[in-house]
Scaffold this motif. Structure first.
Motif, short mmCIF file in Angstrom:
data_model
loop_
_atom_site.label_atom_id
_atom_site.label_comp_id
_atom_site.label_asym_id
_atom_site.label_seq_id
_atom_site.Cartn_x
_atom_site.Cartn_y
_atom_site.Cartn_z
N ASP A 227 63.74 63.11 -111.80
CA ASP A 227 62.09 62.78 -111.51
C ASP A 227 62.09 64.15 -110.94
OD1 ASP A 227 62.71 62.65 -109.02
OD2 ASP A 227 62.02 60.53 -108.91
N ASP A 228 60.47 64.18 -110.87
CA ASP A 228 59.97 65.67 -110.23
C ASP A 228 60.00 65.56 -108.73
OD1 ASP A 228 58.09 63.84 -110.04
OD2 ASP A 228 56.39 64.88 -110.69
N THR A 229 60.57 64.71 -108.14
CA THR A 229 60.97 64.85 -106.73
C THR A 229 62.37 65.03 -106.42
OG1 THR A 229 61.62 62.41 -106.50
CG2 THR A 229 59.41 63.14 -106.12
N ASP A 282 63.17 63.94 -117.07
CA ASP A 282 61.92 63.49 -116.69
C ASP A 282 60.43 63.79 -117.32
OD1 ASP A 282 62.09 66.11 -115.75
OD2 ASP A 282 61.78 65.51 -113.64
N CYS A 285 58.75 60.39 -118.45
CA CYS A 285 58.23 59.70 -117.04
C CYS A 285 57.19 60.77 -116.18
CB CYS A 285 59.39 59.23 -116.28
SG CYS A 285 60.04 60.38 -115.23
N CYS A 286 57.45 62.04 -115.99
CA CYS A 286 56.72 62.78 -115.06
C CYS A 286 56.19 63.87 -115.98
CB CYS A 286 57.92 63.14 -114.12
SG CYS A 286 58.67 61.74 -113.15
N GLN A 288 57.47 66.56 -117.41
CA GLN A 288 58.18 67.84 -116.98
C GLN A 288 58.53 68.44 -118.29
OE1 GLN A 288 58.06 69.11 -113.62
NE2 GLN A 288 56.70 67.58 -113.67
#
Length: 341
Positions: A227-229, A282, A285-286, A288
């Motif tokens: 994910d983007d974290t 991701d 979901c994100c 990206q």
């Protein structure tokens, strides 16, 4: 117990990572009451690897189910379940199980699937909540088998109280786990031979790619973004094992001192590691992409960015442990081959 808890956490992480907005039409459950059934469920020692026992031997061809291999007992993530006859109204609350059932040729035995089971296209998608389904909503489809990737509450016990058998298959922790789950669903649905053929084909393809590319991949490093974290995976996870098939070196391994398998990296760590390849899992979901990644502070200087080696994966394929694992591996192989051009 520790392995079971880890499998549960990994399952939730994988489902969240593979979530995407679905525009497919959903089906409402019929307004019926839950049926009674002679199928029984017996608790047993927990294991993530499925074992199968049948009262008699049976064979079939791919996609051609058998009806004489019952009763059959399946050992699954939370215990054992015995099916007295072939299920004809399966409800899947697991995107991976949905893919496996259809690959086995059991699609016409599937009555309903959850709202994020978006593959294959002809899966009977409903409004069943993949994260918090209710016993009543599931029972309304009159299932004779329910397959779940985790139990978000007391769903399994609630369904069992209604006489509805349940198979819980947590996220695979290894390729062997994935194979075992395919075989278990094959036995449960009456498609034993089809399951064996799928597992054999997957294993053969993976072995061939390992023999061909294993040493080449060892010269290159990669970063897999969940994910983007900056959550990633290590080589000890199911996803990491897929990358290991072609020998790629995982930059996240040194960052996982506790051995959890899903460390959250820092931008500084990734920039310092400077991976040769970056795989984005991701994109759905994100949101990206290679472009959004390059716009992060300092990331445009990464070798993978400058050399065009940022690979945008399909989140669903990269987070599910069914037959499309080979598609995921294919994307990795294509990226590795591009490095050699």
């Amino acid at each position: 117990m520790i392995k079971r808890k880890l499998a549960l956490v990994v399952t939730i992480v994988m489902i969240l990572g593979g979530c995407s907005d679905s525009t497919e039409t959903t089906t409402q459950a019929p307004d019926t009451t839950a049926p009674s059934t002679t199928t029984s469920s017996t608790p047993a020692v927990t294991t993530t690897v499925a074992d199968v026992t049948t009262t008699q031997a049976s064979t079939t061809t791919s996609g051609d189910p058998v009806t004489d291999g019952y009763p059959v007992t399946i050992t699954h993530g939370t215990g054992e379940v015995t099916l007295e006859s072939r299920p004809e109204a399966i409800v899947s609350i697991s995107p991976t199980a949905t893919e496996i059932l259809f690959a086995l040729g059991a699609g016409n035995q599937v009555a309903a699937v959850d709202s994020i089971s978006n593959f294959p296209a002809d899966a009977p998608v409903t409004e069943l909540n993949a994260f918090a389904p209710s016993v009543e909503a599931i029972a309304a489809f009159e299932p004779d088998l329910v397959v779940m990737s985790f139990d978000p509450g007391d769903i399994e016990s609630g369904l069992n109280a209604l006489g509805i058998p349940v198979i819980v298959q947590f996220s695979a922790l290894s390729l062997d786990d994935a194979y075992a789950q395919i075989e278990a669903l094959g036995a449960a649905s009456g498609h034993v031979e089809a399951a064996a053929e799928i597992v054999d084909e997957m294993g053969r393809t993976i072995d061939e790619l390992n023999a061909e590319l294993g040493r080449i991949g060892s010269n290159f490093s990669y970063y897999h973004e969940l994910d983007d974290t900056y959550f990633s995976v290590t080589s000890s996870t199911f996803i990491g094992e897929i990358y290991s098939v072609v020998g790629l070196q995982n930059i996240a391994d040194p960052a996982d001192a506790e051995g959890f398998g899903f460390p959250q990296l820092s931008p500084e760590f990734i920039l310092e590691a400077d991976p040769d390849l970056i795989f984005l899992a991701d994109t759905k979901c994100c949101g990206q992409t290679a472009q959004t990644l390059a716009e992060r502070p300092g990331w445009d200087q990464l070798s993978a960015v400058q050399n065009g080696n940022v690979i945008e994966l399909d989140d669903d394929i990269a987070s599910r442990w069914g037959p499309r694992v080979i598609d995921f591996l294919g994307a990795i192989v294509a990226a590795l081959e591009a490095l050699g051009e």
